[in-house]
Design a protein around this motif. Structure first.
Motif, PDB file in Angstrom:
ATOM      1  N   ILE A  67       0.842  -1.205   0.000  1.00  0.00           N
ATOM      2  CA  ILE A  67       0.000   0.000   0.000  1.00  0.00           C
ATOM      3  C   ILE A  67       0.875   1.253   0.000  1.00  0.00           C
ATOM      4  CG2 ILE A  67      -1.769   1.287   1.251  1.00  0.00           C
ATOM      5  CD1 ILE A  67      -2.505  -1.402   2.644  1.00  0.00           C
ATOM      6  N   ILE A  68       0.558   2.152  -0.916  1.00  0.00           N
ATOM      7  CA  ILE A  68       1.234   3.456  -0.942  1.00  0.00           C
ATOM      8  C   ILE A  68       0.163   4.542  -1.102  1.00  0.00           C
ATOM      9  CG2 ILE A  68       3.384   2.529  -1.881  1.00  0.00           C
ATOM     10  CD1 ILE A  68       2.535   3.662  -4.619  1.00  0.00           C
ATOM     11  N   GLN A  69       0.560   5.792  -0.814  1.00  0.00           N
ATOM     12  CA  GLN A  69      -0.441   6.853  -0.777  1.00  0.00           C
ATOM     13  C   GLN A  69      -0.066   7.996  -1.729  1.00  0.00           C
ATOM     14  OE1 GLN A  69      -2.547   6.758   3.214  1.00  0.00           O
ATOM     15  NE2 GLN A  69      -0.433   6.808   3.905  1.00  0.00           N
ATOM     16  N   PRO A  70      -0.469   7.871  -2.997  1.00  0.00           N
ATOM     17  CA  PRO A  70      -0.122   8.907  -3.964  1.00  0.00           C
ATOM     18  C   PRO A  70      -0.959  10.194  -3.751  1.00  0.00           C
ATOM     19  CG  PRO A  70      -1.157   6.980  -5.037  1.00  0.00           C
ATOM     20  CD  PRO A  70      -1.219   6.763  -3.569  1.00  0.00           C
ATOM     21  N   PRO A  71      -0.470  11.341  -4.217  1.00  0.00           N
ATOM     22  CA  PRO A  71       0.770  11.475  -4.968  1.00  0.00           C
ATOM     23  C   PRO A  71       1.963  11.239  -4.050  1.00  0.00           C
ATOM     24  CG  PRO A  71      -0.119  13.664  -4.462  1.00  0.00           C
ATOM     25  CD  PRO A  71      -1.129  12.663  -3.998  1.00  0.00           C
ATOM     26  N   VAL A  72       2.911  10.459  -4.555  1.00  0.00           N
ATOM     27  CA  VAL A  72       4.057  10.110  -3.712  1.00  0.00           C
ATOM     28  C   VAL A  72       5.304   9.902  -4.568  1.00  0.00           C
ATOM     29  CG1 VAL A  72       3.697   7.590  -3.662  1.00  0.00           C
ATOM     30  CG2 VAL A  72       4.652   8.747  -1.635  1.00  0.00           C
ATOM     31  N   TYR A  73       6.437  10.073  -3.929  1.00  0.00           N
ATOM     32  CA  TYR A  73       7.775   9.898  -4.522  1.00  0.00           C
ATOM     33  C   TYR A  73       7.785   8.663  -5.456  1.00  0.00           C
ATOM     34  CZ  TYR A  73      12.893   9.177  -4.225  1.00  0.00           C
ATOM     35  OH  TYR A  73      14.221   8.986  -4.490  1.00  0.00           O
ATOM     36  N   ARG A  84       3.319  17.409   3.813  1.00  0.00           N
ATOM     37  CA  ARG A  84       2.631  17.264   5.105  1.00  0.00           C
ATOM     38  C   ARG A  84       3.570  16.662   6.144  1.00  0.00           C
ATOM     39  NH1 ARG A  84      -2.241  16.358   6.935  1.00  0.00           N
ATOM     40  NH2 ARG A  84      -1.044  16.595   8.851  1.00  0.00           N
ATOM     41  N   VAL A  85       3.490  17.191   7.360  1.00  0.00           N
ATOM     42  CA  VAL A  85       4.109  16.572   8.527  1.00  0.00           C
ATOM     43  C   VAL A  85       2.936  15.970   9.282  1.00  0.00           C
ATOM     44  CG1 VAL A  85       5.330  17.038  10.690  1.00  0.00           C
ATOM     45  CG2 VAL A  85       6.034  18.192   8.583  1.00  0.00           C
ATOM     46  N   TRP A  86       2.860  14.681   9.298  1.00  0.00           N
ATOM     47  CA  TRP A  86       1.665  14.020   9.849  1.00  0.00           C
ATOM     48  C   TRP A  86       1.556  14.266  11.355  1.00  0.00           C
ATOM     49  CZ3 TRP A  86      -0.933  13.217   5.719  1.00  0.00           C
ATOM     50  CH2 TRP A  86      -0.326  12.739   4.560  1.00  0.00           C
ATOM     51  N   THR A  87       0.331  14.418  11.817  1.00  0.00           N
ATOM     52  CA  THR A  87       0.107  14.644  13.254  1.00  0.00           C
ATOM     53  C   THR A  87       0.196  13.310  14.001  1.00  0.00           C
ATOM     54  OG1 THR A  87      -2.275  14.275  13.069  1.00  0.00           O
ATOM     55  CG2 THR A  87      -1.503  16.546  12.759  1.00  0.00           C
ATOM     56  N   ASP A  88       0.363  13.407  15.311  1.00  0.00           N
ATOM     57  CA  ASP A  88       0.408  12.188  16.128  1.00  0.00           C
ATOM     58  C   ASP A  88      -0.867  11.367  15.923  1.00  0.00           C
ATOM     59  OD1 ASP A  88       2.545  13.611  17.042  1.00  0.00           O
ATOM     60  OD2 ASP A  88       2.164  13.245  19.172  1.00  0.00           O
ATOM     61  N   GLU A  89      -1.978  12.087  15.830  1.00  0.00           N
ATOM     62  CA  GLU A  89      -3.270  11.403  15.674  1.00  0.00           C
ATOM     63  C   GLU A  89      -3.315  10.617  14.354  1.00  0.00           C
ATOM     64  OE1 GLU A  89      -6.360  14.285  15.689  1.00  0.00           O
ATOM     65  OE2 GLU A  89      -7.945  12.768  15.826  1.00  0.00           O
ATOM     66  N   GLU A  90      -2.835  11.242  13.298  1.00  0.00           N
ATOM     67  CA  GLU A  90      -2.809  10.557  11.998  1.00  0.00           C
ATOM     68  C   GLU A  90      -1.867   9.347  12.062  1.00  0.00           C
ATOM     69  OE1 GLU A  90      -3.558  14.045   8.697  1.00  0.00           O
ATOM     70  OE2 GLU A  90      -1.776  14.241   9.935  1.00  0.00           O
ATOM     71  N   LEU A  91      -0.729   9.531  12.706  1.00  0.00           N
ATOM     72  CA  LEU A  91       0.244   8.433  12.772  1.00  0.00           C
ATOM     73  C   LEU A  91      -0.296   7.271  13.611  1.00  0.00           C
ATOM     74  CD1 LEU A  91       3.519  10.530  13.186  1.00  0.00           C
ATOM     75  CD2 LEU A  91       2.719   9.365  11.124  1.00  0.00           C
ATOM     76  N   MET A 150      -0.373  26.972  -4.465  1.00  0.00           N
ATOM     77  CA  MET A 150       0.348  25.968  -3.666  1.00  0.00           C
ATOM     78  C   MET A 150      -0.178  26.022  -2.239  1.00  0.00           C
ATOM     79  SD  MET A 150       3.997  27.817  -2.837  1.00  0.00           S
ATOM     80  CE  MET A 150       4.221  27.501  -1.094  1.00  0.00           C
ATOM     81  N   THR A 151      -0.069  24.882  -1.566  1.00  0.00           N
ATOM     82  CA  THR A 151      -0.331  24.937  -0.133  1.00  0.00           C
ATOM     83  C   THR A 151       1.026  25.032   0.540  1.00  0.00           C
ATOM     84  OG1 THR A 151      -0.391  22.546  -0.223  1.00  0.00           O
ATOM     85  CG2 THR A 151      -2.490  23.690   0.083  1.00  0.00           C
ATOM     86  N   VAL A 152       1.065  25.780   1.590  1.00  0.00           N
ATOM     87  CA  VAL A 152       2.338  26.006   2.256  1.00  0.00           C
ATOM     88  C   VAL A 152       2.750  24.708   2.957  1.00  0.00           C
ATOM     89  CG1 VAL A 152       3.493  27.346   4.043  1.00  0.00           C
ATOM     90  CG2 VAL A 152       1.842  28.445   2.518  1.00  0.00           C
ATOM     91  N   PRO A 153       3.885  24.110   2.535  1.00  0.00           N
ATOM     92  CA  PRO A 153       4.276  22.834   3.144  1.00  0.00           C
ATOM     93  C   PRO A 153       4.739  22.993   4.588  1.00  0.00           C
ATOM     94  CG  PRO A 153       5.994  23.613   1.678  1.00  0.00           C
ATOM     95  CD  PRO A 153       4.860  24.572   1.541  1.00  0.00           C
ATOM     96  N   GLY A 179      -6.928  22.382  -0.553  1.00  0.00           N
ATOM     97  CA  GLY A 179      -5.474  22.414  -0.715  1.00  0.00           C
ATOM     98  C   GLY A 179      -4.707  21.715   0.395  1.00  0.00           C
ATOM     99  N   ARG A 180      -5.399  21.178   1.402  1.00  0.00           N
ATOM    100  CA  ARG A 180      -4.675  20.460   2.463  1.00  0.00           C
ATOM    101  C   ARG A 180      -4.852  18.960   2.253  1.00  0.00           C
ATOM    102  NH1 ARG A 180      -2.311  20.924   7.457  1.00  0.00           N
ATOM    103  NH2 ARG A 180      -2.772  19.325   8.998  1.00  0.00           N
ATOM    104  N   TYR A 181      -3.719  18.278   2.233  1.00  0.00           N
ATOM    105  CA  TYR A 181      -3.745  16.828   1.993  1.00  0.00           C
ATOM    106  C   TYR A 181      -3.880  16.076   3.309  1.00  0.00           C
ATOM    107  CZ  TYR A 181      -2.528  17.317  -2.924  1.00  0.00           C
ATOM    108  OH  TYR A 181      -2.554  17.616  -4.264  1.00  0.00           O
ATOM    109  N   THR A 182      -4.715  15.047   3.278  1.00  0.00           N
ATOM    110  CA  THR A 182      -4.864  14.179   4.461  1.00  0.00           C
ATOM    111  C   THR A 182      -4.941  12.728   3.978  1.00  0.00           C
ATOM    112  OG1 THR A 182      -7.250  14.488   4.323  1.00  0.00           O
ATOM    113  CG2 THR A 182      -6.088  15.846   5.942  1.00  0.00           C
TER     114      THR A 182
END
Ligand SMILES: Cc1ncc(COP(=O)(O)O)c(C=O)c1O
Length: 393
Positions: free
Chosen positions: A115-121, A177-184, A317-320, A145-148
């Motif tokens: 499983i991968i989550q595009p758009p991705v490297y 995105r820098v994932w939040t603790d909740e997302e992780l 753009m969304t501000v990274p 514009g915010r990715y989740t």
């Protein structure tokens, strides 16, 4: 003396793929290269000095990984990320991308799903395909514009009979995105429920903007028994990816053995002496350099965001939150990917990564690398504005 990140360094003719492959990739040499993810800044002086000292010993023989190398990264992650790593959890690896391939081989059989989550490297796709595994896509959601992450769909992907491995990009390249603790925590819960191994690629973990939330290593939230492989490296942090050395942290001994077997089968237990020297010098002495770099990158980021908003509103753009990569939504120019690429290369003279290479939901986007002196970025944006006026207004 503060570091002068505005100063430009000639990189042509240094075997730099970013500069010296322009003709091959873009068909011309005079594009401003804002693509491949390395920066146009000299690495920390302490790294260069350590390499010079090593080079002065003129025997470049076979290597081993010294205790001091392991300790340098253990100290870095303890001090910078509050993460305690045990020495025996660490497996050295040439690069993170080879580890993506190795993880597919170690934790799944041919045909099984990753499983991968595009758009991705892009290597997230190619490592799965080239090892004859099946890509299972859980596309990121994008709202205003915010990715989740789409956790409902992720659960469905994880529940598939053939799903074995989940590869997380944290922070996420290209959306920043820098994932939040909740997302992780949600990622770990899903992986646990469905018996998935998680490979967390945290190569960008040190590149988080000072005005954004801090990065949490996924491993800090893990419980004993979680099947977690964390990939880290000093290569993006200190701008030395060409030295080619990274590390995997795998607390679970069975999973660690499985990865080691793959590496051993490919004779990947060695590296060159300069990689070792650079790796250790970066983690030991690169901190102050990084602390000056991030505010500079933040100003680059804000400069581009302001410029686009005021002068090129067709591109948004969304501000990274992290990484020196900007994910530009160019659909306001043209929805046609081929035309978009052609426009940036031929009309504007800018070499960026086309969004489509990051997955289908990257169509209409471009990835811009802002790890360069601001004067170059200013020149690039002026060029883009002039070309937009000529072509689209
Ligand atoms: C998410 C991610 N992983 C891995 C890499 C490359 O890793 P390596 O050079 O160690 O193979 C990159 C480089 O851009 C990246 O963005």
């Amino acid at each position: 003396m503060p570091i002068d990140f505005d100063k430009s360094v000639i990189r042509e003719q240094t075997c730099s793929v970013k500069f010296d492959a322009r003709r091959a990739v873009f068909g011309k040499e005079d594009v401003i290269p804002l693509w491949v993810a390395d920066m146009d800044f000299p690495a920390p002086e302490a790294v260069t000095r350590a390499l010079e000292t090593r080079a002065r010993h003129p025997i470049y023989g076979y290597t081993l990984f010294p205790d001091s190398l392991y300790q340098s990264m253990i100290d870095w992650y303890r001090d910078r990320h509050g993460w305690t790593i045990e020495r025996e959890w660490i497996l050295m690896a040439p690069g993170v991308v080879p580890s993506l391939h190795a993880a597919c081989l170690a934790f799944s059989e041919p045909g099984e799903g990753v499983i991968i989550q595009p758009p991705v490297y892009p290597p997230f796709f190619s490592s799965v395909k080239r090892t004859d595994r099946t890509v299972i896509e859980n596309p990121l959601d994008c709202v205003d514009g915010r990715y989740t992450m789409d956790f409902e769909h992720l659960e469905q992907c994880a529940a598939r009979d053939d799903a074995r491995l989940l590869v997380l990009c944290s922070p996420h390249n290209p959306v920043g995105r820098v994932w939040t603790d909740e997302e992780l925590r949600a990622v770990l819960d899903i992986a646990r429920r469905h018996g998935l191994v998680v490979l967390s690629d945290e190569i960008h973990c040190d590149l988080v903007y000072p005005d954004k939330p801090t990065h949490c290593m996924l491993a800090r939230l893990a419980e004993a028994g979680d099947a977690l492989v964390t990939a880290v490296a000093p290569s993006k942090t200190f701008n030395m990816p060409g030295l080619g050395l990274s590390a995997l942290v795998i607390p679970d001994p069975d999973r660690r053995r499985a990865m080691k077997e793959v590496f051993d089968s490919l004779h990947m237990g060695q590296c060159n002496p300069f990689s070792i020297t650079g790796f250790e010098a970066g983690y030991r002495h690169g901190g102050p350099w990084l602390d000056e770099l991030m505010p500079y990158l933040q100003q680059n980021r804000d400069y581009v965001a302001d410029f686009l908003a005021q002068r090129i509103p067709e591109v948004t753009m969304t501000v990274p939150e992290g990484t020196y990569l900007l994910w530009l939504d160019c659909r306001g120019l043209t929805p046609d990917d081929k035309a978009l690429k052609q426009f940036f290369v031929q009309d504007a003279g800018i070499g960026m990564n086309p969004g489509a290479t990051f997955g289908d939901n990257g169509r209409g986007f471009m990835r811009m690398n802002i790890g360069c002196p601001r004067p170059l970025l200013e020149q690039a944006l002026e060029r883009i504005e002039a070309a937009v006026i000529r072509r689209f207004r």
